[in-house]
Design a protein around this motif. Structure first.
Motif, PDB file in Angstrom:
ATOM      1  N   ARG A   1     -90.435 -42.080  39.573  1.00 29.26           N
ATOM      2  CA  ARG A   1     -89.201 -41.494  39.050  1.00 29.26           C
ATOM      3  C   ARG A   1     -88.996 -42.073  37.657  1.00 29.26           C
ATOM      4  O   ARG A   1     -88.981 -43.293  37.489  1.00 29.26           O
ATOM      5  N   ILE A   2     -88.834 -41.201  36.675  1.00 28.17           N
ATOM      6  CA  ILE A   2     -88.814 -41.611  35.275  1.00 28.17           C
ATOM      7  C   ILE A   2     -87.480 -41.261  34.634  1.00 28.17           C
ATOM      8  O   ILE A   2     -86.972 -40.142  34.812  1.00 28.17           O
ATOM      9  N   LYS A   3     -86.914 -42.211  33.916  1.00 24.81           N
ATOM     10  CA  LYS A   3     -85.703 -41.988  33.132  1.00 24.81           C
ATOM     11  C   LYS A   3     -86.108 -42.010  31.664  1.00 24.81           C
ATOM     12  O   LYS A   3     -86.333 -43.071  31.090  1.00 24.81           O
ATOM     13  N   LEU A   4     -86.223 -40.820  31.071  1.00 29.84           N
ATOM     14  CA  LEU A   4     -86.777 -40.679  29.722  1.00 29.84           C
ATOM     15  C   LEU A   4     -85.697 -40.286  28.720  1.00 29.84           C
ATOM     16  O   LEU A   4     -85.187 -39.169  28.754  1.00 29.84           O
ATOM     17  N   PRO A   5     -85.330 -41.182  27.790  1.00 27.94           N
ATOM     18  CA  PRO A   5     -84.353 -40.822  26.755  1.00 27.94           C
ATOM     19  C   PRO A   5     -84.998 -39.946  25.690  1.00 27.94           C
ATOM     20  O   PRO A   5     -86.186 -40.101  25.395  1.00 27.94           O
ATOM     21  N   LEU A   6     -84.232 -39.032  25.111  1.00 28.05           N
ATOM     22  CA  LEU A   6     -84.766 -38.097  24.128  1.00 28.05           C
ATOM     23  C   LEU A   6     -84.163 -38.315  22.755  1.00 28.05           C
ATOM     24  O   LEU A   6     -82.942 -38.414  22.617  1.00 28.05           O
ATOM     25  N   ALA A   7     -85.015 -38.414  21.747  1.00 26.47           N
ATOM     26  CA  ALA A   7     -84.623 -38.410  20.338  1.00 26.47           C
ATOM     27  C   ALA A   7     -83.556 -39.446  20.000  1.00 26.47           C
ATOM     28  O   ALA A   7     -82.765 -39.251  19.093  1.00 26.47           O
ATOM     29  N   GLY A   8     -83.536 -40.538  20.733  1.00 24.61           N
ATOM     30  CA  GLY A   8     -82.578 -41.586  20.429  1.00 24.61           C
ATOM     31  C   GLY A   8     -81.139 -41.228  20.740  1.00 24.61           C
ATOM     32  O   GLY A   8     -80.222 -41.963  20.396  1.00 24.61           O
ATOM     33  N   GLY A   9     -80.904 -40.087  21.402  1.00 29.98           N
ATOM     34  CA  GLY A   9     -79.544 -39.646  21.692  1.00 29.98           C
ATOM     35  C   GLY A   9     -79.135 -40.011  23.100  1.00 29.98           C
ATOM     36  O   GLY A   9     -79.824 -40.751  23.803  1.00 29.98           O
TER      37      GLY A   9
ATOM     38  N   SER B   1     -79.509 -35.387  17.267  1.00 32.39           N
ATOM     39  CA  SER B   1     -80.163 -35.970  18.440  1.00 32.39           C
ATOM     40  C   SER B   1     -79.365 -35.674  19.711  1.00 32.39           C
ATOM     41  O   SER B   1     -79.856 -35.869  20.821  1.00 32.39           O
ATOM     42  N   ILE B   2     -78.116 -35.208  19.537  1.00 36.28           N
ATOM     43  CA  ILE B   2     -77.279 -34.842  20.684  1.00 36.28           C
ATOM     44  C   ILE B   2     -77.418 -33.340  20.909  1.00 36.28           C
ATOM     45  O   ILE B   2     -77.156 -32.541  20.010  1.00 36.28           O
TER      46      ILE B   2
ATOM     47  N   ALA C   1     -86.336 -29.084  27.276  1.00 36.93           N
ATOM     48  CA  ALA C   1     -86.019 -30.320  26.559  1.00 36.93           C
ATOM     49  C   ALA C   1     -87.294 -31.074  26.191  1.00 36.93           C
ATOM     50  O   ALA C   1     -87.403 -31.629  25.086  1.00 36.93           O
ATOM     51  N   LEU C   2     -88.285 -31.101  27.082  1.00 37.93           N
ATOM     52  CA  LEU C   2     -89.556 -31.764  26.797  1.00 37.93           C
ATOM     53  C   LEU C   2     -90.305 -31.061  25.666  1.00 37.93           C
ATOM     54  O   LEU C   2     -90.847 -31.706  24.765  1.00 37.93           O
ATOM     55  N   VAL C   3     -90.332 -29.730  25.723  1.00 34.52           N
ATOM     56  CA  VAL C   3     -91.016 -28.965  24.676  1.00 34.52           C
ATOM     57  C   VAL C   3     -90.333 -29.177  23.325  1.00 34.52           C
ATOM     58  O   VAL C   3     -90.985 -29.343  22.298  1.00 34.52           O
ATOM     59  N   ARG C   4     -88.988 -29.200  23.336  1.00 38.73           N
ATOM     60  CA  ARG C   4     -88.240 -29.455  22.104  1.00 38.73           C
ATOM     61  C   ARG C   4     -88.575 -30.839  21.547  1.00 38.73           C
ATOM     62  O   ARG C   4     -88.754 -31.012  20.342  1.00 38.73           O
ATOM     63  N   GLU C   5     -88.673 -31.825  22.421  1.00 40.77           N
ATOM     64  CA  GLU C   5     -88.999 -33.188  21.987  1.00 40.77           C
ATOM     65  C   GLU C   5     -90.392 -33.229  21.356  1.00 40.77           C
ATOM     66  O   GLU C   5     -90.591 -33.847  20.303  1.00 40.77           O
ATOM     67  N   CYS C   6     -91.345 -32.566  21.993  1.00 45.03           N
ATOM     68  CA  CYS C   6     -92.702 -32.504  21.436  1.00 45.03           C
ATOM     69  C   CYS C   6     -92.703 -31.798  20.086  1.00 45.03           C
ATOM     70  O   CYS C   6     -93.389 -32.220  19.138  1.00 45.03           O
ATOM     71  N   PHE C   7     -91.943 -30.730  19.986  1.00 42.52           N
ATOM     72  CA  PHE C   7     -91.873 -29.963  18.739  1.00 42.52           C
ATOM     73  C   PHE C   7     -91.299 -30.811  17.612  1.00 42.52           C
ATOM     74  O   PHE C   7     -91.801 -30.824  16.494  1.00 42.52           O
ATOM     75  N   ARG C   8     -90.220 -31.576  17.901  1.00 53.14           N
ATOM     76  CA  ARG C   8     -89.615 -32.446  16.895  1.00 53.14           C
ATOM     77  C   ARG C   8     -90.610 -33.485  16.385  1.00 53.14           C
ATOM     78  O   ARG C   8     -90.752 -33.703  15.184  1.00 53.14           O
TER      79      ARG C   8
ATOM     80  N   MET D   1     -96.494 -40.156  20.695  1.00 50.55           N
ATOM     81  CA  MET D   1     -95.159 -40.667  20.391  1.00 50.55           C
ATOM     82  C   MET D   1     -94.876 -41.864  21.288  1.00 50.55           C
ATOM     83  O   MET D   1     -95.442 -41.981  22.382  1.00 50.55           O
ATOM     84  N   VAL D   2     -94.050 -42.767  20.793  1.00 57.24           N
ATOM     85  CA  VAL D   2     -93.693 -43.959  21.554  1.00 57.24           C
ATOM     86  C   VAL D   2     -92.201 -43.915  21.863  1.00 57.24           C
ATOM     87  O   VAL D   2     -91.373 -43.938  20.948  1.00 57.24           O
ATOM     88  N   ILE D   3     -91.867 -43.811  23.153  1.00 64.23           N
ATOM     89  CA  ILE D   3     -90.480 -43.808  23.604  1.00 64.23           C
ATOM     90  C   ILE D   3     -90.344 -44.844  24.723  1.00 64.23           C
ATOM     91  O   ILE D   3     -90.964 -44.689  25.781  1.00 64.23           O
TER      92      ILE D   3
END
Length: 225
Positions: free
Chosen positions: A160-168, A26-27, A210-217, A116-118
């Motif tokens: 302005r959005i602060k979006l965490p990715l994959a729990g990392g 996730s890192i 990073a967004l595309v990777r998140e969608c792919f995961r 997905m729910v983040i």
């Protein structure tokens, strides 16, 4: 590999590279680079000049990395394996391209929304004052998202959005513009009063990757269920 894909693998081609922590995938770290040398199944890239302390220890032989190529009009991501670590700080490192490489075309995926729910935090201006609000994504793509929250936003509202990715630890700082917002008829939580669709603005290449990777995961997880 298609001819278009092969044609893009030339000396001087700029790329975005993502590498994951072997102990916690996730890192992830993303850096800009360019192709230094090119062979039939091997290529060398310039090592990063910043983030050296975090990234260099991860650049080890056998590690898979994600490489985004800027092919117009369809950038793509492929996943070679590190063949040798950097010769020195600011030097080069070699990658081996698999015989049947996995290729993801960014533009084709860019507007495919993945459920997905983040949980995240957004900020908007009200009477010239910044207001923060918690919300949850409903779906996400490389170009925008829908989210649920307790406020109805007018079209064109800037966020302005602060979006965490994959729990990392990585948190994307994104600018967005509201496309529409409506009352949420299928709310699962009391605070999910409205559903809001927004489009990301002024995305950097690394943010889009990073967004595309998140969608792919998340898409892979959905297929595994």
């Amino acid at each position: 590999m298609s001819n278009e894909w092969q044609d893009a693998l030339v000396t001087g081609q700029k790329v975005q590279v993502t590498i994951w922590d072997a102990e916690d995938d996730s890192i992830e770290y993303t850096f800009s680079s360019q192709i230094d040398q090119m062979g039939k199944t091997m290529l060398s890239l310039a090592a990063p000049s910043s983030g050296v302390a975090s990234i260099y220890p991860l650049l080890q032989p056998g590690v898979v990395v994600g490489v985004m190529l800027e092919i117009n009009p369809t950038p793509c991501i492929f996943y070679p394996v590190i063949a040798s670590k950097p010769t020195a700080e600011g030097g080069i490192f070699w990658l081996k391209i698999p015989e049947n490489p996995q290729i993801e075309f960014v533009q084709r995926r860019k507007h495919v929304r993945i459920p997905m729910v983040i949980p995240f935090v957004l900020e908007y201006m009200q009477a010239d004052k910044p207001i923060s609000m918690s919300a949850r994504t409903d779906d996400l793509s490389g170009g925008g998202m829908r989210f649920t929250g307790m406020r109805l936003f007018p079209p064109a509202q800037q966020l302005r959005i602060k979006l965490p990715l994959a729990g990392g630890p990585q948190v994307l700082q994104l600018k967005a513009r509201v496309v529409y917002s409506v009352q949420n008829s299928r709310k699962k939580h009391p605070e999910d009063l409205y559903i809001v669709a927004c489009q990301f603005q002024d995305l950097e290449d690394a943010q889009e990757m990073a967004l595309v990777r998140e969608c792919f995961r998340h898409e892979l997880k959905l297929k595994e269920q």
